[in-house]
Design an enzyme around this catalytic site. Structure first.
Site, PDB file in Angstrom:
ATOM      1  N   GLY A 201     -32.411  27.098 -32.724  1.00 51.69           N
ATOM      2  CA  GLY A 201     -31.163  27.739 -32.305  1.00 51.69           C
ATOM      3  C   GLY A 201     -31.406  29.003 -31.509  1.00 51.69           C
ATOM      4  CG  PHE A 205     -29.785  39.951 -31.335  1.00 45.80           C
ATOM      5  CD1 PHE A 205     -29.768  40.889 -30.322  1.00 45.80           C
ATOM      6  CD2 PHE A 205     -28.778  39.961 -32.269  1.00 45.80           C
ATOM      7  CE1 PHE A 205     -28.756  41.820 -30.250  1.00 45.80           C
ATOM      8  CE2 PHE A 205     -27.761  40.892 -32.202  1.00 45.80           C
ATOM      9  CZ  PHE A 205     -27.742  41.831 -31.192  1.00 45.80           C
ATOM     10  CD  GLU A 207     -36.539  30.161 -28.806  1.00 45.14           C
ATOM     11  OE1 GLU A 207     -37.253  30.999 -28.245  1.00 45.14           O
ATOM     12  OE2 GLU A 207     -36.627  28.937 -28.628  1.00 45.14           O
ATOM     13  CB  VAL A 208     -33.001  30.569 -35.213  1.00 42.82           C
ATOM     14  CG1 VAL A 208     -33.226  30.196 -36.675  1.00 42.82           C
ATOM     15  CG2 VAL A 208     -32.113  31.798 -35.111  1.00 42.82           C
ATOM     16  CE  LYS A 221     -30.749  36.655 -35.675  1.00 37.76           C
ATOM     17  NZ  LYS A 221     -29.438  36.866 -36.313  1.00 37.76           N
ATOM     18  CG  ASP A 322     -20.439  37.949 -34.198  1.00 40.28           C
ATOM     19  OD1 ASP A 322     -19.404  37.538 -33.623  1.00 40.28           O
ATOM     20  OD2 ASP A 322     -21.581  37.726 -33.765  1.00 40.28           O
TER      21      ASP A 322
END
Ligand SMILES: Nc1ncnc2c1ncn2[C@@H]1O[C@H](COP(=O)(O)OP(=O)(O)O)[C@@H](O)[C@H]1O
Ligand SMILES: [Mg+2]
Length: 492
Positions: A201, A205, A207-208, A221, A322
């Site tokens: 994902g 911020f 990339e996971v 993450k 968020d």
């Protein structure tokens, strides 16, 4: 098993052991009466500076023993934040700066402290060891059987020589630990023995990734060093005392690996193979029961986040800021976990302050409450941020309810306001629709013929009111949905 080159940290730990036998510390505290606070018997003084919107923001305060346990925060670091923990009265009475032109003030340890740090450890070593023995005897710990000094219970060799799995480690931490997270060295050891497998994902911020630790899947993450502040903030929020909850993503470790020219910043958490609620609803429809379970778990996670729990084992109220379907993960058992706490703010109810200077327009524009879009939000009141979360929760419920399949009927997956704004809407696009035209997502008529969908439709409308104070609370939403799930057979 001491480590060369880590003298300050070692000395800090020795101080810590000694402090455990001593009285509390007095520290400088900007937000306290008389600008002074007092720690309990094994706390520390905190001093930090962070770059927030181009300005240096300093924080001086007391640290509780549990906050101190998540020692990741006692680091000094590069350009965007510096922080130190110290262990003598008013030792945080210096002003830290980030810029190199103020090198003397920028040091994490004052000259006096350095002198003290080099002389006192010899004297205190004996006392420290005695304190360590005393502390160990009074605490049952899986790793302490062969320990010699206070650092050893954190030793990575000991961790690696055991066959503990993540669940055991997290279980140990919840039952016997500080309630705020695994010790730093354990976090670091876990992070550094993860093997990355595939990218799963991308968000705001970095990339996971899915990674493997001792055969178990974990999510990693990875932040770029440019986003150090976000990494730090998210790690800090996840390590809030007593935050752990089945409907909040399970945090495992934070690690900052400095490889000379650049720093790799990792946040390790439990891995959920279904990915986000957004991915899940795009792929699948849900049954009425499935919808209720998801709605209840998101509401429960948010209610826990929002709730202040008072007492030594308490937690501050936290607003997410968020909330959206991409920031909710779907677990194997069909429940949900709220993730991405990087923008969250904590409330300090004793001083009625929010823990960071709050920039109110930080979330995802599509999910922003009307008062955020037109900037009428009262940022002085913490309630405002909770109420803005509730508006976003209503939108997530709408995305979910559309995918509820009743007698084979359901709608396609859509983002809220998909029919009213462009795919990457500006604040202005959103403001026109949400504030000026006062439009909200459409609640289809056919929802009236299914009890669960009818209740969901009513709930979301009560989350969308223009007037923030008229909106439901997370606890109210949770209770209403749980009544729905308690209904023996959910009427279709
Ligand atoms: N623990 C996890 N398990 C599975 N997928 C995850 C996990 N954490 C994040 N993801 C995926 O990565 C995406 C981005 O993660 P997120 O934490 O929201 O990062 P960002 O702050 O960059 O938005 C999520 O929307 C989700 O698809
Ligand atoms: Mg995200």
């Amino acid at each position: 098993m001491t480590r060369p080159g880590k003298r300050s940290f070692q000395a800090a730990l020795i101080f810590l052991s000694v402090a455990q036998l001593a009285a509390g510390l007095k520290c400088v505290c900007q937000l306290c009466i008389n600008h002074t606070c007092e720690t309990s018997s094994d706390g520390a003084c905190w001093n930090s500076v962070m770059l927030i919107e181009g300005k240096e923001e300093t924080v001086k305060s007391c640290l509780s023993p549990s906050e101190l346990n998540g020692q990741v925060f006692c680091y000094s670091s590069r350009n965007v934040s510096k922080r130190s923990c110290c262990f003598t009265d008013f030792c945080n009475n210096e002003t830290l700066h980030l810029h190199p032109e103020k090198p003397v003030e920028g040091s994490s340890w004052s000259t006096l402290q350095l002198v003290v740090m080099s002389l006192v450890p010899c004297l205190l070593l004996g006392v420290g060891v005695a304190a360590g023995v005393f502390v160990r005897q009074s605490h049952r710990c899986a790793y302490t059987a062969h320990k010699q000094d206070p650092e050893e219970h954190l030793d990575d060799q000991m961790l690696m020589s055991t066959d503990k799995c993540l669940k055991d480690l997290i279980g140990d931490m919840s039952t016997s630990g500080s309630g705020s997270g695994l010790p730093l060295l354990v976090q670091r050891t876990i992070a550094r023995t993860i093997v990355l497998q595939e990218s799963i994902g991308k968000g705001r911020f970095g990339e996971v990734w899915r990674g493997k630790w001792r055969g178990e899947d974990v999510a990693v993450k990875i932040f770029s060093s440019r986003d150090e502040r976000s990494w730090f903030r998210e790690a800090e929020i996840y390590q809030t005392i007593m935050l752990r909850h089945e409907n909040i993503l399970g945090f495992i470790a934070a690690d900052n690996k400095d490889s000379g020219s650049w720093t790799q910043l990792w946040l390790v958490s439990e891995y959920h193979e279904h990915g986000s609620l957004y991915d899940y609803l795009n792929r699948y429809t849900v049954s009425v029961e499935g919808m209720v379970v998801l709605a209840l778990s998101v509401a429960s996670g948010l209610a826990h986040l929002h709730m202040e729990i008072i007492g030594t084992q308490g937690k501050p109220a936290i607003a997410h800021r968020d909330l959206k379907s991409k920031n909710v993960l779907v677990k194997k058992n069909g429940t949900a976990a709220i993730a991405d706490l990087g923008l969250a703010v904590k409330h300090d109810s004793t001083t009625n302050t929010i823990d960071i200077p709050s920039n109110h327009r930080v979330g995802t524009k599509r999910y922003m409450a009307p008062e955020l879009l037109d900037e009428t939000i009262n940022t002085q009141s913490f309630e405002s941020f909770k109420r803005a979360d509730i508006y976003s929760l209503g939108l997530v419920f709408w995305e979910l309810a559309r995918r509820c399949s009743v007698r084979g009927l359901h709608e396609d997956f859509q983002l809220p306001y998909y029919d009213l704004v462009p795919s990457d809407p500006t604040i202005d696009d959103m403001r026109k629709v949400v504030c000026e035209q006062k439009l909200r997502p459409n609640v289809p008529n056919q929802w009236q013929s299914c009890e669960a969908l009818r209740v969901m439709g009513k709930l979301m409308r009560e989350c969308w009111y223009v007037n923030p104070s008229a909106r439901l609370t997370a606890l109210r939403v949770k209770k209403t949905v749980s009544q729905l799930s308690a209904t023996k057979e959910i009427k279709i």
